[in-house]
Design a protein around this motif. Structure first.
Motif, mmCIF file in Angstrom:
data_model
loop_
_atom_site.group_PDB
_atom_site.id
_atom_site.type_symbol
_atom_site.label_atom_id
_atom_site.label_comp_id
_atom_site.label_asym_id
_atom_site.label_seq_id
_atom_site.Cartn_x
_atom_site.Cartn_y
_atom_site.Cartn_z
ATOM 1 N N ARG A 1 0.827 -1.229 0.009
ATOM 2 C CA ARG A 1 -0.026 0.103 0.146
ATOM 3 C C ARG A 1 0.788 1.234 -0.097
ATOM 4 N N THR A 2 2.083 1.330 0.795
ATOM 5 C CA THR A 2 2.747 2.508 1.068
ATOM 6 C C THR A 2 3.563 2.573 -0.345
ATOM 7 N N LEU A 3 3.890 1.600 -0.988
ATOM 8 C CA LEU A 3 4.806 1.668 -2.271
ATOM 9 C C LEU A 3 3.621 2.421 -3.450
ATOM 10 N N ARG A 4 2.361 1.666 -3.419
ATOM 11 C CA ARG A 4 1.461 2.191 -4.227
ATOM 12 C C ARG A 4 1.107 3.559 -4.295
ATOM 13 N N GLU A 5 0.872 4.061 -2.859
ATOM 14 C CA GLU A 5 0.466 5.261 -2.693
ATOM 15 C C GLU A 5 1.655 6.425 -3.026
ATOM 16 N N ARG A 6 2.939 5.873 -2.901
ATOM 17 C CA ARG A 6 4.040 6.718 -3.478
ATOM 18 C C ARG A 6 3.838 7.245 -4.751
ATOM 19 N N ARG A 7 3.561 6.197 -5.387
ATOM 20 C CA ARG A 7 3.195 6.242 -7.060
ATOM 21 C C ARG A 7 2.193 7.354 -7.357
ATOM 22 N N THR A 8 1.115 7.131 -6.516
ATOM 23 C CA THR A 8 -0.060 7.823 -6.668
ATOM 24 C C THR A 8 -0.943 7.051 -7.761
ATOM 25 N N LEU A 9 -0.874 5.572 -7.407
ATOM 26 C CA LEU A 9 -1.390 4.806 -8.282
ATOM 27 C C LEU A 9 -2.770 4.265 -7.428
ATOM 28 N N SER A 10 -3.924 3.929 -8.281
ATOM 29 C CA SER A 10 -4.930 3.324 -7.583
ATOM 30 C C SER A 10 -4.611 1.906 -7.822
ATOM 31 N N LEU A 11 -5.621 1.140 -7.149
ATOM 32 C CA LEU A 11 -5.712 -0.329 -7.050
ATOM 33 C C LEU A 11 -5.982 -0.781 -8.582
ATOM 34 N N LYS B 1 7.549 -4.456 -10.411
ATOM 35 C CA LYS B 1 7.849 -3.846 -11.807
ATOM 36 C C LYS B 1 7.037 -2.542 -11.950
ATOM 37 N N VAL B 2 5.840 -2.536 -11.418
ATOM 38 C CA VAL B 2 4.813 -1.429 -11.558
ATOM 39 C C VAL B 2 5.365 -0.348 -10.499
ATOM 40 N N LEU B 3 5.449 -0.820 -9.279
ATOM 41 C CA LEU B 3 5.344 0.095 -8.049
ATOM 42 C C LEU B 3 6.883 0.688 -8.210
ATOM 43 N N LYS B 4 7.904 0.188 -8.810
ATOM 44 C CA LYS B 4 9.210 0.711 -9.031
ATOM 45 C C LYS B 4 9.755 1.079 -7.772
ATOM 46 N N PRO B 5 10.040 0.386 -6.564
ATOM 47 C CA PRO B 5 10.698 0.701 -5.236
ATOM 48 C C PRO B 5 12.107 0.749 -5.449
ATOM 49 N N SER B 6 12.843 1.412 -4.511
ATOM 50 C CA SER B 6 14.107 1.529 -4.433
ATOM 51 C C SER B 6 14.573 0.039 -4.214
ATOM 52 N N GLU B 7 15.917 -0.038 -4.197
ATOM 53 C CA GLU B 7 16.703 -1.657 -4.109
ATOM 54 C C GLU B 7 16.523 -1.930 -2.834
#
Length: 128
Positions: free
Chosen positions: A11-21, A56-62
């Motif tokens: 959820r945190t990573l999704r919200e950082r990218r401002t993406l909806s479910l 791949k979609v959420l693109k978090p840091s390493e």
């Protein structure tokens, strides 16, 4: 259903990218309802392939990628600790994993900041 560390992280990573479910679902080809169930803790133990699609979609840091992969294998991680660590990029993944793996006596867990400070001190003492 109780929140999970993995759910908090996704959820945190999704919200950082401002993406909806729905957007995550469309971009990853993972059903958005399944992503929601992962985020809420209703589902646990996603396959490595599914996690790879989401990452791949959420693109978090390493570091955050390493944390998410660790959480898949450790579903009992404290969600509050996960949230604290994801909000503080100065905490390395190995410190997080050590803190998350600590077993506590009794029913009260130390505050995440206290726990991280203890683990950091322990790591520093090992280096001496």
């Amino acid at each position: 259903m109780a929140q999970t560390g993995l759910g908090v992280a996704l959820r945190t990573l999704r919200e950082r990218r401002t993406l909806s479910l729905r957007e995550v679902g469309q971009l990853s080809t993972v059903d958005h309802a399944y992503v929601h169930r992962l985020e809420t803790g209703e589902k646990t133990g996603p396959s490595p392939e599914l996690v790879a699609k989401l990452l791949k979609v959420l693109k978090p840091s390493e570091r955050d990628t390493e944390i998410v992969k660790w959480l898949v294998e450790h579903p009992d991680a404290d969600p509050a600790l996960v949230e604290f660590v994801l909000d503080d990029a100065s905490i390395p993944a190995d410190i997080f994993a050590a803190a998350a793996g600590v077993r506590h006596r009794g029913t009260v867990r130390p505050e995440p900041a206290v726990l991280i400070a203890r683990i950091r001190r322990a790591f520093e003492e090992d280096d001496e």
